[in-house]
Motif scaffolding. Structure first.
Motif, PDB file in Angstrom:
ATOM      1  N   GLN A 164       0.835  -1.199   0.063  1.00  0.00           N
ATOM      2  CA  GLN A 164      -0.022  -0.022   0.155  1.00  0.00           C
ATOM      3  C   GLN A 164       0.842   1.310   0.114  1.00  0.00           C
ATOM      4  O   GLN A 164       0.390   2.195  -0.289  1.00  0.00           O
ATOM      5  N   GLU A 165       2.258   1.032   0.450  1.00  0.00           N
ATOM      6  CA  GLU A 165       3.112   2.295   0.465  1.00  0.00           C
ATOM      7  C   GLU A 165       3.877   2.404  -0.747  1.00  0.00           C
ATOM      8  O   GLU A 165       4.790   3.448  -0.692  1.00  0.00           O
ATOM      9  N   LEU A 166       3.652   1.768  -1.782  1.00  0.00           N
ATOM     10  CA  LEU A 166       4.520   1.704  -2.826  1.00  0.00           C
ATOM     11  C   LEU A 166       4.284   2.907  -3.948  1.00  0.00           C
ATOM     12  O   LEU A 166       3.119   3.120  -3.963  1.00  0.00           O
ATOM     13  N   THR A 167       5.416   3.393  -4.433  1.00  0.00           N
ATOM     14  CA  THR A 167       5.264   4.416  -5.190  1.00  0.00           C
ATOM     15  C   THR A 167       5.731   3.911  -6.458  1.00  0.00           C
ATOM     16  O   THR A 167       6.326   2.656  -6.811  1.00  0.00           O
ATOM     17  N   LYS A 168       5.440   4.907  -7.551  1.00  0.00           N
ATOM     18  CA  LYS A 168       5.853   4.223  -8.909  1.00  0.00           C
ATOM     19  C   LYS A 168       7.239   3.915  -8.950  1.00  0.00           C
ATOM     20  O   LYS A 168       7.666   3.011  -9.705  1.00  0.00           O
ATOM     21  N   GLU A 169       7.965   4.923  -8.426  1.00  0.00           N
ATOM     22  CA  GLU A 169       9.510   4.816  -8.459  1.00  0.00           C
ATOM     23  C   GLU A 169       9.864   3.562  -7.793  1.00  0.00           C
ATOM     24  O   GLU A 169      10.721   2.855  -8.039  1.00  0.00           O
ATOM     25  N   ASN A 170       9.249   3.214  -6.322  1.00  0.00           N
ATOM     26  CA  ASN A 170       9.604   2.050  -5.724  1.00  0.00           C
ATOM     27  C   ASN A 170       9.109   0.786  -6.902  1.00  0.00           C
ATOM     28  O   ASN A 170      10.345  -0.059  -6.807  1.00  0.00           O
ATOM     29  N   THR A 171       8.269   0.681  -7.483  1.00  0.00           N
ATOM     30  CA  THR A 171       7.576  -0.240  -8.296  1.00  0.00           C
ATOM     31  C   THR A 171       8.721  -0.515  -9.228  1.00  0.00           C
ATOM     32  O   THR A 171       9.015  -1.827  -9.399  1.00  0.00           O
ATOM     33  N   LEU A 172       9.108   0.670  -9.964  1.00  0.00           N
ATOM     34  CA  LEU A 172       9.981   0.438 -11.409  1.00  0.00           C
ATOM     35  C   LEU A 172      11.266  -0.267 -10.714  1.00  0.00           C
ATOM     36  O   LEU A 172      11.631  -1.261 -11.436  1.00  0.00           O
TER      37      LEU A 172
ATOM     38  N   GLU B  61      -5.777  -3.316  -4.723  1.00  0.00           N
ATOM     39  CA  GLU B  61      -6.288  -2.542  -5.617  1.00  0.00           C
ATOM     40  C   GLU B  61      -5.183  -1.182  -5.648  1.00  0.00           C
ATOM     41  O   GLU B  61      -5.075  -0.666  -6.784  1.00  0.00           O
ATOM     42  N   SER B  62      -4.818  -0.685  -4.485  1.00  0.00           N
ATOM     43  CA  SER B  62      -3.907   0.525  -4.392  1.00  0.00           C
ATOM     44  C   SER B  62      -2.718   0.206  -5.219  1.00  0.00           C
ATOM     45  O   SER B  62      -2.202   0.856  -6.024  1.00  0.00           O
ATOM     46  N   PHE B  63      -2.113  -0.993  -5.046  1.00  0.00           N
ATOM     47  CA  PHE B  63      -0.870  -1.341  -5.563  1.00  0.00           C
ATOM     48  C   PHE B  63      -1.254  -1.687  -7.109  1.00  0.00           C
ATOM     49  O   PHE B  63      -0.049  -1.169  -7.738  1.00  0.00           O
ATOM     50  N   LEU B  64      -2.079  -2.147  -7.575  1.00  0.00           N
ATOM     51  CA  LEU B  64      -2.339  -2.521  -8.925  1.00  0.00           C
ATOM     52  C   LEU B  64      -2.361  -1.136  -9.744  1.00  0.00           C
ATOM     53  O   LEU B  64      -2.071  -0.890 -10.982  1.00  0.00           O
ATOM     54  N   GLU B  65      -3.226   0.084  -9.099  1.00  0.00           N
ATOM     55  CA  GLU B  65      -3.028   1.327  -9.663  1.00  0.00           C
ATOM     56  C   GLU B  65      -1.574   1.687  -9.749  1.00  0.00           C
ATOM     57  O   GLU B  65      -1.097   2.354 -10.873  1.00  0.00           O
ATOM     58  N   VAL B  66      -0.906   1.655  -9.017  1.00  0.00           N
ATOM     59  CA  VAL B  66       0.580   2.162  -9.087  1.00  0.00           C
ATOM     60  C   VAL B  66       1.341   1.268 -10.204  1.00  0.00           C
ATOM     61  O   VAL B  66       2.107   1.853 -10.710  1.00  0.00           O
ATOM     62  N   LEU B  67       1.120   0.047 -10.070  1.00  0.00           N
ATOM     63  CA  LEU B  67       1.686  -0.995 -10.974  1.00  0.00           C
ATOM     64  C   LEU B  67       1.398  -0.623 -12.541  1.00  0.00           C
ATOM     65  O   LEU B  67       2.091  -0.738 -13.404  1.00  0.00           O
ATOM     66  N   ARG B  68       0.191  -0.343 -12.598  1.00  0.00           N
ATOM     67  CA  ARG B  68      -0.438   0.043 -13.820  1.00  0.00           C
ATOM     68  C   ARG B  68       0.315   1.371 -14.532  1.00  0.00           C
ATOM     69  O   ARG B  68       0.683   1.362 -15.889  1.00  0.00           O
ATOM     70  N   GLU B  69       0.853   2.097 -13.638  1.00  0.00           N
ATOM     71  CA  GLU B  69       1.470   3.344 -14.329  1.00  0.00           C
ATOM     72  C   GLU B  69       3.116   2.657 -14.499  1.00  0.00           C
ATOM     73  O   GLU B  69       3.640   3.398 -15.435  1.00  0.00           O
TER      74      GLU B  69
END
Length: 343
Positions: free
Chosen positions: A278-286, A315-323
């Motif tokens: 839930q705390e992941l950002t786009k940068e973290n995910t990349l 759901e929150s993570f999936l939104e970030v992952l989508r980016e």
């Protein structure tokens, strides 16, 4: 009185036998409360125990003293709170005053960590004991604060537990059954990490986990998904074993006990994983995708175990992952239709 005073002895064999005898007394339900009361009346016990944990290199002694502390904290929360808050009081006993005058101003958490570092490589059972002591500390707010409000902002605790999970326990080259052997120590470690993570908003390592490097973050997510994958393997093995030993009552009882402890581990693991995703950002995910800690396999494992209870986090993570990776997000939506329908 004599026994408690012997805890201030400088002779390791004496300390070991004293600790054994003390643990035996505390393990007798009919008299345990009397012994806890005597210990509460002798604040010097705290200093003696902390001195042993922080300075001894005798692994056998450290394990036995750890068992005493673990038993004490399990028996009496008030005593644990006292040791967390004001364990620096000195006993009035003249025979121990002199030996305590030069001792430093001990704090319980650094002493536990030092002992854990000493036993970690030589005694797995001892490590289990000290991790359970830390877990007991996190059952009260004062214990959590003692960890996260340490001078280092809790980094030493986080670093040790992170290192154990990511580099020592339940590793990629271990067979899945290893999670059975390590389930109790893993549950204690992850429980502490979860408690610390939930209360770390102003701590220094918060900045570290939100940085691009994700040094204290993404590898832990990878380890959590690996633990969940290994538990799935153990679950299948348990089903097979239960069919083979259907008529062995003792075997079934042991299996149920194992399943119970694995369920506890899974619940703790899912809670921490949910909070971290839930705390992941786009940068973290990349960065996680680049490092290989996040991929379709690990994400699928995470989703399978987190849904439907932690739907909001997924759901929150999936939104970030989508980016970060639209294709991977689409594949996961296909695999888990409930997410796509909700979207």
């Amino acid at each position: 009185q004599v026994l408690l005073q012997r805890l201030c002895d400088s002779d390791s064999p004496t300390l070991l036998e004293t600790s054994r005898l003390l643990l035996t007394c505390l393990s007798q339900p009919e008299v345990a409360n009397v012994w806890v009361e005597r210990i509460r009346e002798n604040p010097s016990v705290y200093d003696c125990v902390c001195f042993i944990m922080s300075s001894s290199t005798n692994v056998e002694l450290l394990v036995k003293v750890g068992e005493v502390v673990d038993k004490l904290f399990d028996l009496d929360e008030d005593l644990m709170l006292n040791w967390i808050k004001n364990g620096t009081c000195r006993s009035v006993g003249p025979s121990v005053e002199d030996s305590l005058e030069e001792l430093p101003d001990f704090k319980i958490v650094p002493c536990i960590l030092e002992a854990a570092k000493q036993v970690r490589s030589d005694n797995p059972e001892g490590l289990d004991v000290y991790m359970h002591i830390l877990q007991l500390l996190t059952t009260v707010d004062e214990g959590i604060q003692a960890i996260v409000q340490a001078p280092d902002g809790g980094k030493e605790t986080w670093s040790l537990l992170y290192d154990l999970v990511c580099h020592e326990l339940c590793q990629p080259d271990d067979p899945p059954i290893i999670v059975q052997e390590q389930k109790t120590v893993l549950a204690s470690i992850l429980s502490v990490l979860s408690a610390v993570f939930a209360s770390q908003t102003e701590q220094e390592y918060t900045k570290m986990r939100k940085s691009k490097s994700c040094f204290f973050y993404m590898p832990l997510i990878g380890s959590l998904t690996r633990i969940l994958q290994y538990m799935e393997g153990c679950g299948k093995r348990s089903v097979d074993n239960s069919e083979e030993s259907e008529q062995q009552e003792t075997g079934r009882a042991d299996l149920n006990d194992e399943d119970f402890h694995l369920k506890i581990l899974k619940d703790i693991c899912c809670e921490l994983l949910s909070n971290m995703l839930q705390e992941l950002t786009k940068e973290n995910t990349l960065e996680g995708l680049h490092q290989g800690h996040l991929n379709e396999q690990t994400c699928s494992c995470a989703f399978q175990n987190l849904l439907p209870l932690y739907f909001t986090s997924v759901e929150s993570f999936l939104e970030v992952l989508r980016e970060a990776d639209q294709t991977l997000a689409d594949n996961l939506e296909k695999r888990f239709p409930s997410l796509k329908v909700h979207a």
